[in-house]
Design a protein around this motif. Structure first.
Motif, PDB file in Angstrom:
ATOM      1  N   ILE A   8      28.113  51.349  28.376  1.00  0.00           N
ATOM      2  CA  ILE A   8      29.401  51.591  28.504  1.00  0.00           C
ATOM      3  C   ILE A   8      30.255  50.908  29.576  1.00  0.00           C
ATOM      4  O   ILE A   8      31.483  50.843  29.577  1.00  0.00           O
ATOM      5  N   SER A   9      29.673  50.353  30.558  1.00  0.00           N
ATOM      6  CA  SER A   9      30.468  49.647  31.670  1.00  0.00           C
ATOM      7  C   SER A   9      29.412  48.663  32.648  1.00  0.00           C
ATOM      8  O   SER A   9      28.238  49.217  32.414  1.00  0.00           O
ATOM      9  N   GLU A  10      30.001  47.751  33.025  1.00  0.00           N
ATOM     10  CA  GLU A  10      29.167  46.783  33.738  1.00  0.00           C
ATOM     11  C   GLU A  10      30.026  46.462  35.056  1.00  0.00           C
ATOM     12  O   GLU A  10      31.349  46.064  34.782  1.00  0.00           O
ATOM     13  N   VAL A  11      29.620  46.662  36.299  1.00  0.00           N
ATOM     14  CA  VAL A  11      30.353  46.417  37.558  1.00  0.00           C
ATOM     15  C   VAL A  11      29.434  45.279  38.233  1.00  0.00           C
ATOM     16  O   VAL A  11      28.356  45.295  38.324  1.00  0.00           O
ATOM     17  N   TYR A  39      36.130  37.336  27.537  1.00  0.00           N
ATOM     18  CA  TYR A  39      37.272  38.499  28.261  1.00  0.00           C
ATOM     19  C   TYR A  39      37.381  38.294  29.848  1.00  0.00           C
ATOM     20  O   TYR A  39      36.354  37.989  30.507  1.00  0.00           O
ATOM     21  N   THR A  40      38.478  38.235  30.376  1.00  0.00           N
ATOM     22  CA  THR A  40      38.796  38.063  31.935  1.00  0.00           C
ATOM     23  C   THR A  40      38.811  39.476  32.415  1.00  0.00           C
ATOM     24  O   THR A  40      39.075  40.383  32.000  1.00  0.00           O
ATOM     25  N   PRO A  41      37.444  39.585  33.262  1.00  0.00           N
ATOM     26  CA  PRO A  41      37.254  40.935  33.882  1.00  0.00           C
ATOM     27  C   PRO A  41      38.431  41.336  34.788  1.00  0.00           C
ATOM     28  O   PRO A  41      38.940  40.441  35.188  1.00  0.00           O
ATOM     29  N   VAL A  42      38.367  42.648  35.008  1.00  0.00           N
ATOM     30  CA  VAL A  42      39.270  43.271  36.177  1.00  0.00           C
ATOM     31  C   VAL A  42      38.645  42.984  37.202  1.00  0.00           C
ATOM     32  O   VAL A  42      37.605  43.686  37.546  1.00  0.00           O
ATOM     33  N   TYR A  73      34.756  40.598  49.609  1.00  0.00           N
ATOM     34  CA  TYR A  73      33.922  40.527  48.372  1.00  0.00           C
ATOM     35  C   TYR A  73      34.927  41.181  47.108  1.00  0.00           C
ATOM     36  O   TYR A  73      35.896  41.713  47.460  1.00  0.00           O
ATOM     37  N   ASP A  74      34.561  40.604  45.992  1.00  0.00           N
ATOM     38  CA  ASP A  74      35.379  41.046  44.814  1.00  0.00           C
ATOM     39  C   ASP A  74      34.404  41.995  43.810  1.00  0.00           C
ATOM     40  O   ASP A  74      33.317  41.728  43.746  1.00  0.00           O
ATOM     41  N   VAL A  75      34.925  43.206  43.424  1.00  0.00           N
ATOM     42  CA  VAL A  75      34.309  44.011  42.412  1.00  0.00           C
ATOM     43  C   VAL A  75      34.926  43.646  41.265  1.00  0.00           C
ATOM     44  O   VAL A  75      36.097  43.622  40.774  1.00  0.00           O
ATOM     45  N   ALA A  76      34.165  43.034  40.218  1.00  0.00           N
ATOM     46  CA  ALA A  76      34.451  42.862  38.787  1.00  0.00           C
ATOM     47  C   ALA A  76      34.039  43.654  37.732  1.00  0.00           C
ATOM     48  O   ALA A  76      32.795  44.068  37.739  1.00  0.00           O
ATOM     49  N   GLY A  84      41.792  46.547  47.240  1.00  0.00           N
ATOM     50  CA  GLY A  84      43.017  46.031  46.971  1.00  0.00           C
ATOM     51  C   GLY A  84      43.478  44.521  47.749  1.00  0.00           C
ATOM     52  O   GLY A  84      43.424  44.516  48.958  1.00  0.00           O
ATOM     53  N   GLY A  85      43.959  43.751  46.964  1.00  0.00           N
ATOM     54  CA  GLY A  85      44.110  42.350  47.694  1.00  0.00           C
ATOM     55  C   GLY A  85      45.633  42.480  48.220  1.00  0.00           C
ATOM     56  O   GLY A  85      46.302  43.278  47.961  1.00  0.00           O
ATOM     57  N   SER A  86      46.118  41.376  48.739  1.00  0.00           N
ATOM     58  CA  SER A  86      47.361  40.964  49.177  1.00  0.00           C
ATOM     59  C   SER A  86      48.592  41.463  48.131  1.00  0.00           C
ATOM     60  O   SER A  86      49.586  41.853  48.595  1.00  0.00           O
ATOM     61  N   ASN A  87      48.285  41.112  46.865  1.00  0.00           N
ATOM     62  CA  ASN A  87      49.280  41.094  45.987  1.00  0.00           C
ATOM     63  C   ASN A  87      49.050  42.667  45.066  1.00  0.00           C
ATOM     64  O   ASN A  87      49.771  42.548  44.092  1.00  0.00           O
ATOM     65  N   ALA A  88      48.301  43.296  45.343  1.00  0.00           N
ATOM     66  CA  ALA A  88      48.113  44.765  44.694  1.00  0.00           C
ATOM     67  C   ALA A  88      49.313  45.554  44.856  1.00  0.00           C
ATOM     68  O   ALA A  88      49.707  45.794  45.989  1.00  0.00           O
TER      69      ALA A  88
END
Length: 271
Positions: A233-236, A39-42, A20-23, A56-60
């Motif tokens: 102040i943040s949203e995940v 804005y593009t999320p991290v 899964y992804d954490v954005a 972390g993915g394969s390119n991290a």
């Protein structure tokens, strides 16, 4: 024939993991509001299987693997694996307690002209140790609000500390998503570690145990909003959940990399 194929495939799927992804959505610090949706999320890719977690993915450039009560930091540019043992909450707490004792012993044996400074160092470390170990009273309340994350319905819970709302968590029953139980198992593993809550859902909860409260919510937090002074102040968000992901070597340490023990886990975060 089709039934035989499904039966043969079932064991493989049962042993496969969940990805899964954490954005993390950016925050506009100028007005303490969420930045524009354009804005593009991290985004960071996660993989969990049998309570083991890879961040972390394969390119991290850096990948974190949590397993066997040890944290492994894979540094791809330097082809190095840092093995951070003594990384659980209980071990970190014990580290600080031991550091206090060593400083107090050193102060007791210090020459008279150095004793005041040594006593002060021991006292300062004790303050840090006591503060880190201080449990934080947290109150969770379910609300009547529902939202949707990545097409999945979830219910909003509020977490309060000292009477002020700090978090909103949008929780979906684990059974309503692929690999929900695996995700919760991975979060439980992360809860054992220093800064495990940061890795689990992007919020610092200190050294006090936080997993029992999360487990009582009855599902997977798909969205976590952090508040300060009644402003977000943040949203995940947890998105792109995929079950039966091939897990051949995602949790293995790479061949040909130099293994480095340490530094001590506490020292790693104080660098």
């Amino acid at each position: 024939m089709r039934q035989v194929f499904v039966l043969l495939l079932a064991p493989a799927l049962a042993n496969a993991g969940v990805s899964y992804d954490v954005a993390v959505r950016p925050v506009d610090q100028t007005n303490i509001a969420l930045a524009a949706p354009t804005y593009t999320p991290v985004v960071t890719q996660y993989f969990v299987e049998d309570g083991k977690v890879r961040v972390g993915g394969s390119n991290a450039k850096s990948i974190y693997v949590f397993k066997d009560r040890t944290m492994y930091v894979i540094d791809n540019p330097s082809r190095t694996v840092h093995v951070l043992k003594h990384a659980t909450l209980s071990q970190v707490v014990a580290h600080y307690a031991d550091a206090v004792k060593q400083l107090e012993d050193a102060a007791a044996g210090a020459p008279p002209n150095e004793r005041a400074e040594a006593d002060q160092k021991a006292a300062d470390m004790k303050i840090v140790s006591d503060r880190l170990r201080q449990p934080v009273p947290r109150e969770y309340r379910v609300t009547v609000r529902f939202e949707s994350v990545d097409g999945r319905a979830c219910r909003i819970w509020e977490e309060r500390e000292n009477g002020a709302k700090r978090l909103e968590l949008c929780v979906a029953p684990a059974a309503t998503m692929p690999g929900g139980a695996e995700i919760l198992s991975g979060m439980k593993t992360l809860s054992q570690f220093r800064q495990g809550s940061n890795f689990a859902f992007g919020v610092e909860l200190g050294l006090s145990e936080w997993w029992p409260d999360i487990a009582k919510l009855g599902g997977v937090p798909l969205l976590v909003r952090e508040y300060k002074y009644d402003s977000v102040i943040s949203e995940v968000m947890l998105t792109a959940i995929r079950q039966a992901v091939p897990s051949a070597s995602l949790l293995d340490l790479p061949d040909g990399y130099q293994m480095q023990e340490g530094p001590d886990y506490a020292q790693w975060y104080m660098r």
